[in-house]
Design a protein around this motif. Structure first.
Motif, short mmCIF file in Angstrom:
data_model
loop_
_atom_site.label_atom_id
_atom_site.label_comp_id
_atom_site.label_asym_id
_atom_site.label_seq_id
_atom_site.Cartn_x
_atom_site.Cartn_y
_atom_site.Cartn_z
N THR A 295 0.84 -1.21 0.00
CA THR A 295 0.00 0.00 0.00
C THR A 295 0.87 1.25 0.00
N THR A 296 1.91 1.25 0.82
CA THR A 296 2.83 2.40 0.88
C THR A 296 3.50 2.63 -0.47
N LEU A 297 3.98 1.56 -1.06
CA LEU A 297 4.64 1.68 -2.35
C LEU A 297 3.67 2.17 -3.42
N GLN A 298 2.45 1.68 -3.38
CA GLN A 298 1.43 2.12 -4.33
C GLN A 298 1.14 3.61 -4.15
N GLU A 299 1.05 4.06 -2.90
CA GLU A 299 0.82 5.48 -2.63
C GLU A 299 1.96 6.33 -3.18
N LEU A 300 3.18 5.85 -3.02
CA LEU A 300 4.34 6.58 -3.53
C LEU A 300 4.34 6.62 -5.06
N LEU A 301 3.97 5.51 -5.68
CA LEU A 301 3.90 5.47 -7.14
C LEU A 301 2.80 6.38 -7.68
N ASP A 302 1.72 6.52 -6.92
CA ASP A 302 0.59 7.35 -7.33
C ASP A 302 0.75 8.82 -6.95
N ASP A 303 1.80 9.14 -6.23
CA ASP A 303 2.01 10.52 -5.80
C ASP A 303 2.14 11.44 -7.01
N PRO A 304 1.48 12.60 -6.98
CA PRO A 304 1.59 13.51 -8.12
C PRO A 304 2.99 14.10 -8.30
N ASP A 305 3.81 14.05 -7.27
CA ASP A 305 5.17 14.56 -7.38
C ASP A 305 6.03 13.52 -8.11
N PRO A 306 6.56 13.85 -9.28
CA PRO A 306 7.35 12.89 -10.05
C PRO A 306 8.57 12.36 -9.28
N TYR A 307 9.15 13.20 -8.42
CA TYR A 307 10.30 12.76 -7.64
C TYR A 307 9.94 11.56 -6.76
N THR A 308 8.79 11.65 -6.11
CA THR A 308 8.35 10.58 -5.21
C THR A 308 8.07 9.30 -5.97
N ALA A 309 7.39 9.41 -7.11
CA ALA A 309 7.10 8.22 -7.92
C ALA A 309 8.39 7.58 -8.43
N SER A 310 9.33 8.40 -8.89
CA SER A 310 10.59 7.85 -9.40
C SER A 310 11.40 7.20 -8.28
N LEU A 311 11.30 7.78 -7.08
CA LEU A 311 11.96 7.20 -5.90
C LEU A 311 11.45 5.78 -5.63
N ALA A 312 10.15 5.63 -5.67
CA ALA A 312 9.55 4.32 -5.43
C ALA A 312 10.06 3.31 -6.46
N LEU A 313 10.13 3.71 -7.71
CA LEU A 313 10.63 2.82 -8.76
C LEU A 313 12.10 2.48 -8.54
N GLN A 314 12.90 3.45 -8.19
CA GLN A 314 14.32 3.21 -7.95
C GLN A 314 14.54 2.23 -6.81
N ASN A 315 13.68 2.26 -5.82
CA ASN A 315 13.82 1.34 -4.70
C ASN A 315 13.42 -0.09 -5.04
N LEU A 316 12.81 -0.26 -6.18
CA LEU A 316 12.45 -1.60 -6.64
C LEU A 316 13.50 -2.20 -7.58
N SER A 317 14.63 -1.53 -7.73
CA SER A 317 15.63 -1.97 -8.70
C SER A 317 16.16 -3.37 -8.43
N SER A 318 16.24 -3.77 -7.18
CA SER A 318 16.74 -5.13 -6.90
C SER A 318 15.62 -6.17 -6.97
N THR A 319 14.38 -5.72 -7.04
CA THR A 319 13.24 -6.64 -7.14
C THR A 319 12.21 -6.09 -8.13
N PRO A 320 12.58 -5.92 -9.39
CA PRO A 320 11.66 -5.32 -10.35
C PRO A 320 10.40 -6.13 -10.59
N GLU A 321 10.43 -7.40 -10.24
CA GLU A 321 9.25 -8.25 -10.44
C GLU A 321 8.10 -7.88 -9.49
#
Length: 194
Positions: free
Chosen positions: A129-155
């Protein structure tokens, strides 16, 4: 060669240390264990972060206790250490990671959520839920941060969600999504932009 690399790591120039670490990233790090431990405690955040990445699967070179200490210090290094904690499945830190999900820092929330999702935990739904909220955040920085934190587990991010993010209007979100595809095995979301 071991001595040459050790001498190069022992300089106080973080740029040189980063260069040398990049050179040795594909070989066993054990010959430089004590040097890496020393510079991990004394060098720049960039060098420390790279050492964390390089030793993610190598608790002999960088012990769990050092990872935990870095995590508890907080900040950018603590956030990077959270990824290693999740990867190494250090479940005793689950309560600490769970409390980070409530942090005011999007960096800490994203790294804690990604770490928890790597572990078998009762906090997984809250982390999703937290990750989804970050991905849905209107601030592009926050959404990109969430994606970057998934780099070791992109699945952990569904392909359809990744397809949507590849078409985001913010370039930093698109770049982070592309980075996630590059880190992962499934290249099928690329068809959304080709």
């Amino acid at each position: 060669r071991v001595k040459t690399i050790e001498d190069a790591l022992n300089v106080e120039d973080p740029n040189q240390q980063l260069f040398v670490l990049d050179l040795v990233k594909e070989i066993p790090l054990h010959p430089w264990k004590s040097t890496l431990q020393k510079i991990f405690n004394q060098s720049s955040i960039e060098v420390q972060s790279l050492i964390l990445s390089l030793t993610m699967d190598d608790p002999d070179t960088l012990a769990n206790d050092q990872i935990i200490e870095a995590f508890k210090r907080g900040g950018a290094l603590g956030d990077r250490a959270a990824a290693v904690i999740g990867h190494r499945n250090l479940i005793k830190l689950l309560p600490d990671l769970n409390s980070q999900l409530e942090s005011s820092s999007p960096e800490s929330r994203a790294s804690a959520a990604a770490a928890i999702l790597n572990m078998d935990s009762e906090f997984k739904e809250k982390a999703k839920t937290t990750l989804q909220e970050l991905l849905d955040d209107p601030d592009p920085y926050t959404a990109s941060l969430a994606l970057q934190n998934l780099s070791s587990t992109p699945e952990l991010i569904p392909s359809e969600r990744l397809n949507h993010l590849l078409l985001d209007e913010a370039s930093e979100v698109r770049m982070a999504a592309l980075g996630l595809i590059q880190d992962g095995r499934d290249k099928s979301p690329l068809s959304a932009i080709i």
